[in-house]
Design an enzyme around this catalytic site. Structure first.
Site: not given
Length: 145
Positions: A92-94
């Site tokens: 997960l990465h924004i």
């Protein structure tokens, strides 16, 4: 096997960190859409954002909001853009970046930055803006707390 981001967080691979806390870290991407393009990443490996528990996802977005305030301030941008794509690395990465219009979201324009000093300067500029905004989490920029 640890993800690429877990290896960066652990200090096994280099990263230009701009945020550190016990749950979430943020570092500049090596292929920015714009200078200041930052990845907000939980320390815990979660592949898809839809699999993250609510508390972790909320914390990631709290950090993304702070990073957004920092990129707006540092680059005098009218907006901070946020994208969750999730195809590049199964962690997960924004993506948070300063944006001026919709064309700034075109990931086909993202190319690895060849000038490493440009990434260093962008990280320093963003850390300074975050500190001016009162975010002490920008002070400790090493890979581990």
């Amino acid at each position: 096997m640890a993800t690429l981001f877990s290896r960066i967080i652990a200090g096994e691979l280099p990263g230009r960190f701009v945020w550190q806390d016990p749950e979430v870290t943020a570092f500049l991407t090596i292929a920015p859409l714009r200078p200041g393009h930052t990845l907000v990443v939980p320390r815990r490996e979660v592949d898809r954002w839809t699999d993250a528990d609510g508390a972790l996802l909320a914390r990631c977005f709290e950090v993304a909001q702070a990073i957004g305030q920092g990129v707006q301030r540092a680059w005098d941008a009218p907006r901070a853009g946020v994208v969750i794509a999730g195809f590049e690395v199964p962690h997960l990465h924004i993506h948070v970046a300063p944006v001026w219009d919709m064309s700034d979201f075109d990931f086909s324009k993202a190319k690895p930055e060849e000038d490493q000093s440009a990434l260093d300067e962008a990280a320093a500029k963003l850390r300074a803006a975050l500190l001016e905004l009162g975010y002490e989490q920008a002070r400790d920029t090493g890979p581990e707390l």
